[in-house]
Enzyme design. Structure first.
Site, short mmCIF file in Angstrom:
data_model
loop_
_atom_site.label_atom_id
_atom_site.label_comp_id
_atom_site.label_asym_id
_atom_site.label_seq_id
_atom_site.Cartn_x
_atom_site.Cartn_y
_atom_site.Cartn_z
N HIS A 1 -21.86 12.55 8.58
CA HIS A 1 -21.87 13.66 7.62
C HIS A 1 -22.55 14.91 8.17
O HIS A 1 -23.58 14.85 8.82
CB HIS A 1 -22.43 13.25 6.26
CG HIS A 1 -23.87 12.84 6.25
ND1 HIS A 1 -24.89 13.74 6.13
CD2 HIS A 1 -24.44 11.62 6.32
CE1 HIS A 1 -26.05 13.08 6.12
NE2 HIS A 1 -25.80 11.80 6.24
N GLU B 1 -22.56 14.29 1.88
CA GLU B 1 -22.92 12.89 1.70
C GLU B 1 -24.22 12.76 0.91
O GLU B 1 -24.36 11.88 0.08
CB GLU B 1 -23.09 12.21 3.09
CG GLU B 1 -23.18 10.69 3.02
CD GLU B 1 -24.61 10.17 3.05
OE1 GLU B 1 -24.77 8.95 3.05
OE2 GLU B 1 -25.58 10.96 3.04
N GLU B 2 -25.17 13.63 1.19
CA GLU B 2 -26.53 13.44 0.67
C GLU B 2 -26.64 13.56 -0.84
O GLU B 2 -27.42 12.86 -1.47
CB GLU B 2 -27.51 14.41 1.33
CG GLU B 2 -27.72 14.16 2.83
CD GLU B 2 -28.44 12.85 3.13
OE1 GLU B 2 -28.69 12.06 2.21
OE2 GLU B 2 -28.73 12.61 4.32
N ASP C 1 -24.16 6.60 10.48
CA ASP C 1 -25.10 7.29 9.61
C ASP C 1 -26.37 6.47 9.44
O ASP C 1 -26.88 6.28 8.34
CB ASP C 1 -24.46 7.57 8.24
CG ASP C 1 -25.37 8.41 7.34
OD1 ASP C 1 -26.32 9.02 7.86
OD2 ASP C 1 -25.13 8.41 6.12
#
Lengths: 467, 467
Positions: A289, A335-336, A363
């Site tokens: 990401h 993503e976060e 990741d």
């Protein structure tokens, strides 16, 4: 360690490695597979390209939370890097992302009649609401888990700051398991506390060790439940606060933070691909990401996953290896704090009727590779195991079932796509994760490149033989 | 990485681990072995004792080259730490050690008519003679290896500084193999250069990466060959010097360093032991070296090996596990520039007719464990392999033949002693090795403790079943 007395056994190991092509020939795969894999490692270990890319991403762009100008710069950069690689196709995939901003530097202060005022290191959790300009000050009630909180009930929680202080269980060898045993406090703390009338939440940072830095990370609110401000407190300050509460249960904690959620922003997944020579419609994704939290430099989370994914394509191009199936590097956005990029990618793949054979996600940091976790059917897992003799010489022993990753997760169920999580050594990950010290300097070039070569090797085998 | 989407596969891995005791019961060993080993890891991963010991050794004592007051302080400290452990016996073993002192901070300067003066980072090699107060200035001749040097011959070498600049071969996955392919320059450079009339030697630092710090390390002289001063130059400065030589072959290098070899000093190996309950006369050694080079803090080389060795004893004591055979932690003196401690230990063992079953050495850094290298006969190796199912859940996959270590090397051939080298991940080792940046901060507590628990587990199995 000195001179050469100890070298015998290392040279022996090197000799074993050199003998591997012969060993590999006994496998079902082509005798060239071991040679191709060795080329990946040789090239990756002697290349500085992706390490320099990582330096640019972390130092020149830096932290890049979704929606921020830095995230936009990262998109542009990712596209440029892949544009220069001579790929068959590089493109952007539009996705609307949330845009949360941290606001002023947080203040977290213990005010005790016994010990006076003590400053602590806190970081607003991602998505948290503001305390307002004046901040809030309230007594603190410490709990280890939601059951304890429930037992306390409204009477003891109302008007207070709930302090979730359950530490990582350090007996887990995999730190990811320790994280898994603690992170419910961060995600679910604010809602559970608000339901009982709390005015704020402090969560012990998600870390194995005692540290001064606080670890941010996403939290969740729930419709119909008051949104109360929530912050992570450093593990060392969590210990301190807990100790002080024992001597002065009436102390108050003052927290001030001014985050805001702004309107959604148009952003992008960045995608580059090499078309397969024989089955171009069968796609293998390799990705990480592009966004990061807004502190530090997002080096291990997930700058390394990003440059490793692009490095896989570079290795194929540079070595002139033509995959039978299409390889696609996907730099996922958001993503976060939303996973919008991963969802969008899966949505469009479905809408277009694309066939995904496998998706590999990196990741978990740029550390020495240990293996892959495979979320697939029995046949797929068995097939990966037949490649073990090709992978083990490079330290990839850990080929276990279960796996995948957040960004590739939404692909699950599309055809028979296997979701594969790259597994590096996990020991240092939660020293840096979501902190201001997740910086370029903590990344070792060789460890990261071993990871890239490991991913390239698995991608290559899948591209040759399917799954 | 975020929330819990990825946790499934890590929890799966944890579940696999939890299931191991059942698996282990299928092995020949006692069903309790897996439980004992889990106790070692659980205790080690949650203990801060040896990490705090390492902090004391590196921060309060610091660098501790043989013969120095710091080495003497380290002996006293090592004895104190073991005295407090309630062992069956703690004692010192006298050994005379060389005492080399570095003198003034080195000066290394490129003087070129083209580019002017450039300062470089050099470090005298251990054992080197002085350049004298005035230093030396001479043209530089660069070579990659001894063959090249020979070809140049006296005419082109006479009066010059020979610059050995063969880099590490970064394609080696094990960095130890890369070290093995380069370290001949450091050990043998001065003699080979002096034979052709050189006045000094520069050796490219033994490191995988481009760095500003120089890496010291031992070198050798030979009777009858002039002793010429020899220094390591940082890899980055080596590249710079090499590039400058191409544009200005007549540049001169000025080096000034004032090391001295003083008279030998009385020092000690520090030894602590737990007596075996059934076969007290059969000894298992676990050790590292207490001395270090005189720069940095000797953290990975070999502070971690020292505290891990003592941690093995602590784990047995604290968990109340009584070994059938005697376990001896040996903190060897003078590994770096003489190996006198290792030789003395073997000599006395022989003189006393002691029976050593196995000796395990930790001297490759405090990084995540990958396995052990076993230098033993076929039966011994086969026996270690039967323990693989007990060790693999902790990442100990790399059980290869060939092994041992410098300090335990002199024991070779005494009865059927197996010499075993502990093998941690090697990627970062030569970033720090023999430099001022081999400091406490580069050590990760969990990685180091996993190593200690790995060593304790192997010691335990040998103590129960012999080899």
């Amino acid at each position: 360690m000195l001179l050469k007395t100890r070298l015998r056994h290392w040279l022996f190991a090197a000799a074993t490695l050199a003998a591997m092509p012969a060993l590999a020939q006994q496998q079902k795969q082509s005798p060239d597979d071991a040679a191709v894999i060795k080329q990946f490692y040789d090239n990756a270990l002697t290349s500085y390209k992706s390490y320099n890319d990582l330096r640019y991403l972390t130092k020149n762009i830096g932290a890049r939370l979704s929606g921020s100008p830095q995230a936009a710069a990262a998109v542009e950069w990712g596209k440029q890097v892949m544009d220069q690689m001579g790929l068959d196709r590089v493109y952007l995939q539009e996705v609307m992302v949330p845009y949360w901003v941290r606001g002023d530097k947080e203040i977290g202060r213990i005010n005790s009649g016994v010990t006076g005022t003590i400053e602590t290191n806190i970081l607003a959790l991602g998505g948290s609401v503001s305390t307002g300009d004046q901040g809030i000050s309230a007594p603190v009630v410490e709990v280890q888990n939601f059951e304890e909180l429930e037992k306390l009930g409204k009477k003891k929680v109302q008007g207070k700051i709930v302090f979730f202080n359950r530490p990582f269980d350090n007996t887990h060898v995999h730190t990811m398991a320790a994280y898994g045993g603690a992170v419910d406090q961060r995600g679910g703390g604010p809602v559970a506390a608000a339901k009982l009338g709390a005015v704020g939440v402090l969560v012990r940072s998600m870390a194995n060790e005692l540290q001064d830095v606080a670890h941010t990370g996403g939290t969740r609110y729930q419709d119909g439940v008051t949104k109360i401000p929530a912050a992570a407190i450093s593990t060392r300050d969590a210990e301190r606060l807990s100790a002080l509460l024992k001597t002065d249960p009436n102390l108050k904690f003052y927290m001030r933070m001014t985050p805001q959620t702004l309107p959604d922003v148009l952003s992008y997944n960045v995608i580059g691909e090499i078309k397969g020579t024989e089955k171009p419609d069968e796609i293998i994704v390799v990705g990480g990401h592009l966004d990061s939290w807004d502190v530090g430099e997002g080096a291990h989370d997930d700058g390394t996953g990003i440059v490793q994914s692009m490095e896989v394509l570079r290795l194929f191009k540079e070595l002139g290896i033509k995959p039978k199936r299409t390889i696609r590097a996907v730099l996922f956005m958001n993503e976060e704090n939303g996973l919008r990029g991963g969802r969008k990618y899966a949505e469009e793949a479905k809408a277009k009727g694309e066939i995904h054979v496998a998706a590999i996600e990196s990741d978990a940091g740029g550390f020495t590779p240990r293996g892959f976790g495979i979320d697939g059917n029995d046949g797929q897992y068995a097939k990966v195991l037949t490649w073990k003799p090709l992978l083990e010489p490079y330290g990839l022993h850990d080929l276990t079932r279960g796996g995948g990753g957040a960004d590739i997760g939404p692909l699950k169920g599309q055809g028979t796509v296997a979701l594969i999580g790259f597994k590096p050594d996990s020991q240092r990950y939660f020293d840096y994760h979501h902190t201001e010290i997740d910086t370029f300097e903590t990344v070792n070039r060789r460890e990261m490149q071993l990871g890239a070569a490991s991913m390239a090797s698995l991608v290559y085998l899948i591209s040759q033989y399917g799954l």
